[in-house]
Design a protein around this motif. Structure first.
Motif, mmCIF file in Angstrom:
data_model
loop_
_atom_site.group_PDB
_atom_site.id
_atom_site.type_symbol
_atom_site.label_atom_id
_atom_site.label_comp_id
_atom_site.label_asym_id
_atom_site.label_seq_id
_atom_site.Cartn_x
_atom_site.Cartn_y
_atom_site.Cartn_z
ATOM 1 N N GLY A 1 0.784 -1.303 -0.070
ATOM 2 C CA GLY A 1 0.272 -0.066 -0.056
ATOM 3 C C GLY A 1 0.886 1.160 -0.096
ATOM 4 N N ASP A 2 1.730 1.177 0.709
ATOM 5 C CA ASP A 2 2.807 2.522 0.802
ATOM 6 C C ASP A 2 3.476 2.761 -0.317
ATOM 7 O OD1 ASP A 2 1.757 2.708 3.441
ATOM 8 O OD2 ASP A 2 3.460 1.979 4.447
ATOM 9 N N PHE A 3 4.314 1.644 -0.794
ATOM 10 C CA PHE A 3 5.339 1.902 -1.938
ATOM 11 C C PHE A 3 4.849 1.583 -3.345
ATOM 12 C CE2 PHE A 3 7.730 1.140 2.061
ATOM 13 C CZ PHE A 3 7.883 2.397 2.316
ATOM 14 N N LYS A 4 3.935 0.665 -3.442
ATOM 15 C CA LYS A 4 3.217 0.143 -4.720
ATOM 16 C C LYS A 4 4.531 -0.252 -5.588
ATOM 17 C CE LYS A 4 -0.774 3.102 -4.241
ATOM 18 N NZ LYS A 4 -0.512 3.355 -2.767
ATOM 19 N N MET A 5 5.394 -0.804 -5.145
ATOM 20 C CA MET A 5 6.549 -1.441 -6.061
ATOM 21 C C MET A 5 6.158 -2.771 -6.685
ATOM 22 S SD MET A 5 9.805 -0.480 -3.886
ATOM 23 C CE MET A 5 11.052 -0.738 -5.155
ATOM 24 N N GLY A 6 6.245 -2.510 -8.082
ATOM 25 C CA GLY A 6 5.914 -3.675 -8.910
ATOM 26 C C GLY A 6 4.658 -4.250 -9.015
ATOM 27 N N ILE A 7 3.698 -3.741 -8.488
ATOM 28 C CA ILE A 7 2.326 -4.396 -8.515
ATOM 29 C C ILE A 7 1.489 -4.127 -9.611
ATOM 30 C CG2 ILE A 7 2.239 -3.877 -6.082
ATOM 31 C CD1 ILE A 7 0.079 -1.961 -6.226
ATOM 32 N N PHE A 8 1.823 -3.425 -10.610
ATOM 33 C CA PHE A 8 1.161 -3.236 -11.917
ATOM 34 C C PHE A 8 1.716 -3.951 -12.996
ATOM 35 C CE2 PHE A 8 0.398 0.607 -9.211
ATOM 36 C CZ PHE A 8 -1.007 0.610 -8.938
ATOM 37 N N PRO A 9 1.044 -4.645 -13.802
ATOM 38 C CA PRO A 9 1.495 -5.165 -14.919
ATOM 39 C C PRO A 9 2.276 -4.340 -16.068
ATOM 40 C CG PRO A 9 -0.575 -5.470 -15.095
ATOM 41 C CD PRO A 9 -0.456 -4.685 -13.818
ATOM 42 N N SER B 1 8.133 4.378 -12.718
ATOM 43 C CA SER B 1 8.044 3.032 -13.413
ATOM 44 C C SER B 1 8.442 1.987 -12.237
ATOM 45 C CB SER B 1 9.675 3.138 -14.224
ATOM 46 O OG SER B 1 9.350 4.183 -15.119
ATOM 47 N N THR B 2 8.624 2.371 -11.125
ATOM 48 C CA THR B 2 8.935 1.512 -10.004
ATOM 49 C C THR B 2 7.500 0.749 -9.778
ATOM 50 O OG1 THR B 2 8.653 3.374 -8.427
ATOM 51 C CG2 THR B 2 10.993 2.517 -8.877
ATOM 52 N N CYS B 3 6.509 1.469 -10.066
ATOM 53 C CA CYS B 3 5.196 0.732 -9.929
ATOM 54 C C CYS B 3 4.731 -0.602 -10.601
ATOM 55 C CB CYS B 3 3.991 1.831 -9.866
ATOM 56 S SG CYS B 3 4.037 3.062 -8.553
ATOM 57 N N PHE B 4 5.681 -0.560 -11.683
ATOM 58 C CA PHE B 4 5.440 -1.567 -12.747
ATOM 59 C C PHE B 4 6.328 -2.826 -12.628
ATOM 60 C CE2 PHE B 4 3.257 2.137 -14.105
ATOM 61 C CZ PHE B 4 2.146 1.867 -14.738
ATOM 62 N N ARG B 5 5.944 -3.723 -13.078
ATOM 63 C CA ARG B 5 6.661 -4.982 -13.142
ATOM 64 C C ARG B 5 7.340 -5.069 -14.543
ATOM 65 N NH1 ARG B 5 2.001 -7.489 -10.719
ATOM 66 N NH2 ARG B 5 1.351 -8.111 -12.869
ATOM 67 N N GLU B 6 8.524 -5.676 -14.616
ATOM 68 C CA GLU B 6 9.247 -5.802 -15.857
ATOM 69 C C GLU B 6 8.024 -6.631 -16.750
ATOM 70 O OE1 GLU B 6 12.094 -4.847 -17.362
ATOM 71 O OE2 GLU B 6 12.349 -3.608 -15.296
ATOM 72 N N PRO B 7 8.154 -5.946 -18.075
ATOM 73 C CA PRO B 7 7.130 -6.292 -19.032
ATOM 74 C C PRO B 7 7.391 -7.860 -19.457
ATOM 75 C CG PRO B 7 7.751 -4.071 -19.749
ATOM 76 C CD PRO B 7 8.660 -4.769 -18.581
ATOM 77 N N ASP B 8 6.429 -8.623 -19.659
ATOM 78 C CA ASP B 8 6.842 -9.921 -20.352
ATOM 79 C C ASP B 8 5.729 -10.212 -21.049
ATOM 80 O OD1 ASP B 8 6.955 -12.625 -20.849
ATOM 81 O OD2 ASP B 8 7.145 -13.205 -18.850
#
Length: 440
Positions: A64-72, A89-96
């Motif tokens: 909830g606080d940092f939202k790191m890598g939680i969005f595709p 950009s830190t909110c998104f996972r590496e694209p696959d």
């Protein structure tokens, strides 16, 4: 414990009775239980909690606080367009690219949840409508039969050879079995409550279905089974919850065999010598609801509208206190079974079989695993942690785990639920194996 009543009292008569008064009227009255429940705020530090839920607490807070890598990352443009903002950009996972179809399907499902939330708030839908249109589809996406979940579960079982899985089950109509309803502890206040409410030592009144664990059609002919009529009300008035997350255990594994054996023995031990209910339903939880009869409850969820006056923590507290009662009895039964095996193994061909003394007292039970409790109030989702303190239960919370109000918030909720799922499959599973003394 078997109960008898006057055969002249019909089910229809009971259904028309007014709800019997409950002595525990709010969450803050739960200190009156024989195993009292105390509500405590989270100070912001996981050290307040039992060790088994500290990591889960920290993981949910970080989501909830940092939202790191939680969005595709595969569909970053769509998420930012729907949210109408540019995100770090830190909110998104590496694209696959291989995951793009799944990411799009999940995104579409979450958009429908967000849209349904907006409409439900606007037209002030009832709780049942929220459950049907919002809560069930969301839980199905993570724990249920959604195609994405089935594919993911199959991959996990192949890759990791899992012998457990987490399933959500709607339990709106499941009542607490009479014998597991929490009791009031002794004391001048509770004694006065018992006198004023005519409820003996029960913490709440009893529904016809929960009292005898049978259907209404069976009840009409069951003249030998009863609860005192002053304690009765319809099942709609029972202390119930809306959903549970249960641990499904693979058939043939040691834990599944131990649980099945225990609950079958308990059912046979309670066998009636007369009447239509020869053997009460075997059940591992505090309810005899068949879909979860041999799957331990790990997480309980209570939902309500924003404008509802019902106290969700009271519902959850009574429900969890009942689960504690049930688990304690099963622990004692398992301990005595182990002692029986030890006595039998100590026998030799030169001497008769040694039996365990009938007055053997089982060892004291250790602390039960902590249980996450979730409250969904309108679009807002929060979690509490019920930590066993031996003589009491401490209920810490709330901690926000997400929301269905916006696409960004619902992804936070999705990740929080996935973290809870992983906790059930690991920490809770290990704790249940230990509780049933089946560390294999």
């Amino acid at each position: 414990m078997m109960l008898r009543w006057n055969s002249t009292i019909s089910y229809d008569h009971l259904a028309k009775r007014r709800k019997a008064p409950s002595p525990v009227k709010s969450a803050h009255d739960m200190y009156l239980l024989d195993k009292p429940i105390y509500i405590k705020p989270l100070s912001g530090y996981s050290s307040d909690l039992a060790k088994d839920v500290r990591a889960l607490h920290d993981q949910i807070r970080n989501i909830g606080d940092f939202k790191m890598g939680i969005f595709p990352g595969e569909i970053r443009d769509r998420i930012e367009a729907f949210a109408d903002r540019t995100m770090p950009s830190t909110c998104f996972r590496e694209p696959d690219l291989a995951d793009t179809p799944g990411a799009l399907a999940t995104f579409a499902a979450l958009c429908r949840v967000v849209d349904a939330t907006a409409v439900s708030q606007s037209v002030r839908r009832y709780e049942d409508a929220w459950n049907n249109l919002i809560h069930t589809p969301l839980l199905d996406l993570v724990f249920g039969s959604h195609p994405l979940n089935i594919k993911r579960r199959a991959q996990e079982q192949v890759q990791e050879q899992k012998c457990v899985s987490v399933r959500f089950e709607p339990v709106m109509a499941a009542t607490i079995a009479y014998e597991w309803i929490p009791r009031l502890r002794r004391g001048p206040i509770s004694e006065q409550i018992k006198k004023n409410t005519n409820l003996s030592d029960l913490a709440c009144s009893v529904s016809a279905g929960s009292a005898i664990s049978c259907t209404s059609s069976q009840l009409e002919g069951a003249s030998h089974i009863s609860v005192p009529k002053d304690l009765m009300h319809t099942s709609a008035d029972s202390k119930k919850v809306d959903y549970v997350l249960v641990l499904d255990i693979l058939d043939g594994t040691p834990l599944k065999m131990v649980i099945s054996d225990l609950i079958q023995k308990a059912a046979v031990k309670a066998q009636e010598t007369e009447g239509i209910l020869k053997v009460p339903p075997a059940h591992v939880n505090q309810t005899t609801y068949h879909p979860i009869r041999d799957s331990p409850i790990a997480v309980s969820i209570e939902t309500k509208q924003d404008f509802s006056s019902r106290d969700p923590l009271l519902q959850l507290g009574i429900w969890i206190a009942a689960w504690h009662r049930r688990m304690k009895v099963l622990y004692s039964a398992r301990s005595l079974d182990i002692l029986d095996d030890q006595f039998r193994n100590a026998s030799t061909s030169d001497q008769p079989t040694i039996s365990r003394p009938p007055d053997t007292v089982p060892p004291p039970n250790p602390a039960l695993v902590s249980l996450p409790l979730i409250v969904a109030t309108g679009h807002h989702w929060q979690i509490y942690f019920a930590c066993d303190q031996d003589v009491s239960i401490e209920l810490y919370g709330p901690l926000t785990i997400g929301s269905t109000a916006t696409i960004l918030d619902v992804y936070v909720l999705l990740c929080s639920l996935q973290a809870i799922k992983e906790w059930v499959e690991t920490i809770f599973y290990t704790a249940i194996k230990s509780w049933f003394q089946c560390n294999k």
